[in-house]
Design a protein around this motif. Sequence first.
Motif, short mmCIF file in Angstrom:
data_model
loop_
_atom_site.label_atom_id
_atom_site.label_comp_id
_atom_site.label_asym_id
_atom_site.label_seq_id
_atom_site.Cartn_x
_atom_site.Cartn_y
_atom_site.Cartn_z
N ALA A 21 -21.54 -38.33 68.08
CA ALA A 21 -22.27 -39.13 66.92
C ALA A 21 -22.86 -40.27 67.66
CB ALA A 21 -20.98 -39.76 65.60
N GLY A 80 -22.58 -36.29 51.50
CA GLY A 80 -23.49 -37.77 52.16
C GLY A 80 -23.22 -38.93 51.26
N VAL A 88 -23.53 -37.51 58.61
CA VAL A 88 -24.04 -36.21 57.65
C VAL A 88 -23.90 -34.99 58.26
CG1 VAL A 88 -25.18 -35.48 55.90
CG2 VAL A 88 -24.44 -37.68 55.34
N ASP A 89 -24.72 -35.49 60.03
CA ASP A 89 -24.59 -34.36 60.42
C ASP A 89 -23.69 -33.43 61.15
OD1 ASP A 89 -27.37 -34.11 60.01
OD2 ASP A 89 -28.57 -35.84 61.57
N SER A 90 -22.40 -34.30 61.11
CA SER A 90 -21.11 -34.58 61.82
C SER A 90 -20.65 -32.97 61.47
CB SER A 90 -19.97 -34.96 61.36
OG SER A 90 -18.74 -34.51 61.68
N TYR A 136 -19.54 -32.40 68.50
CA TYR A 136 -20.27 -32.66 67.70
C TYR A 136 -20.58 -34.29 68.36
CZ TYR A 136 -23.63 -35.68 64.81
OH TYR A 136 -24.32 -37.05 63.71
N THR A 190 -25.58 -47.59 57.57
CA THR A 190 -24.93 -47.11 56.42
C THR A 190 -25.34 -47.80 55.12
OG1 THR A 190 -22.80 -45.77 57.10
CG2 THR A 190 -22.32 -46.37 54.73
N GLY A 232 -25.90 -42.24 56.25
CA GLY A 232 -26.85 -41.54 57.77
C GLY A 232 -26.40 -40.94 58.33
N ASP A 233 -28.08 -40.04 58.68
CA ASP A 233 -27.36 -38.84 59.93
C ASP A 233 -26.84 -38.47 60.30
OD1 ASP A 233 -29.67 -38.02 57.76
OD2 ASP A 233 -31.20 -38.24 58.93
N GLU A 234 -25.84 -39.72 61.03
CA GLU A 234 -25.36 -39.57 62.45
C GLU A 234 -23.96 -39.04 61.66
OE1 GLU A 234 -25.61 -39.80 65.51
OE2 GLU A 234 -27.66 -40.06 65.17
N GLY A 280 -25.02 -45.42 63.54
CA GLY A 280 -25.83 -45.62 62.45
C GLY A 280 -25.59 -46.50 62.07
#
Length: 280
Positions: free
Chosen positions: A212, A256, A248-250, A210, A217, A244-246, A215
């Motif tokens: 990143a 979150g 949380v998507d990890s 992943y 916050t 943020g998504d950057e 992002g």
Amino acid sequence: MIRSLMTAAAAYCLLTAGASAQTPEEIERYKKMTIFQIGLAVAVNDEPYVNFNDGTPNILAVPFYVYNKNNLTLAGPNISYRFWKPGGVQLSAEAKYRFQNYDEDDSPFLEGMGDRNGTFEVGMKAQKRVDRLRLQANGFVDVAGQHDGYELQALATLEVGNGRMISFRPLMGIAYQSENVLQYYYGVTAEEARTGLAVGDGTFMDRPEYSAGPGFTPFAGAEFRIRLSRRLALSGQLKNNFLGDEIVDSPIVESGNRASAFVGLSYGLSGPGIIKGKWL
């Protein structure tokens, strides 16, 4: 993790150092005083990583100190020097330690990730008071070669107490972290990718590669300070970062939110209202 818990202790030091000064006139008067405080804080830190510390927040008692003279403030490993005040905007040069880290043994899902370390950062801060509202913007860059990135932050606090015996300040703001910062703390390289890692309760998960990006916050919380006597004060802070998504998507993140809290008792050795020979 002791190092990650020190985040709250560092914030507590800075809050205690600045809580006494509520007006521009008081700030100028206090600059001529020597403020020296010592204390003990109980810090709670909840990291968002998968099965971090078996899902239990870290709790630790942390000692601290604050020294303020003229325009210089020392608070643990943090240093601040106020050097200019154009148009009522107070500018400071600062150096601080980023208390953000993890060890790969903090969670079975982090096995093989290696450790992520805190780092020393330097930067600038601008602050302006508008009645009971305090506006602040700052930026810091890594100078110790850990994440090799930077962070920009804007926040506002509102004084709703009387500012002397009781102070309560809700706060909110937003931080922008560069790609290097988020990749270092939340990214997974090709060498760190794994399949079938145990995460507890007989559950297995993959940890894919992943990358990143940068992002934002947002965060919100509150600070408080209660003066118990001339020398004793009870202070604290609650803060939650809305990731943020950057982040949380990890694949190594399961929440979150990144929350922290602390409460501490400080004892003033010198400063406003302190009388020699009186211990309380």
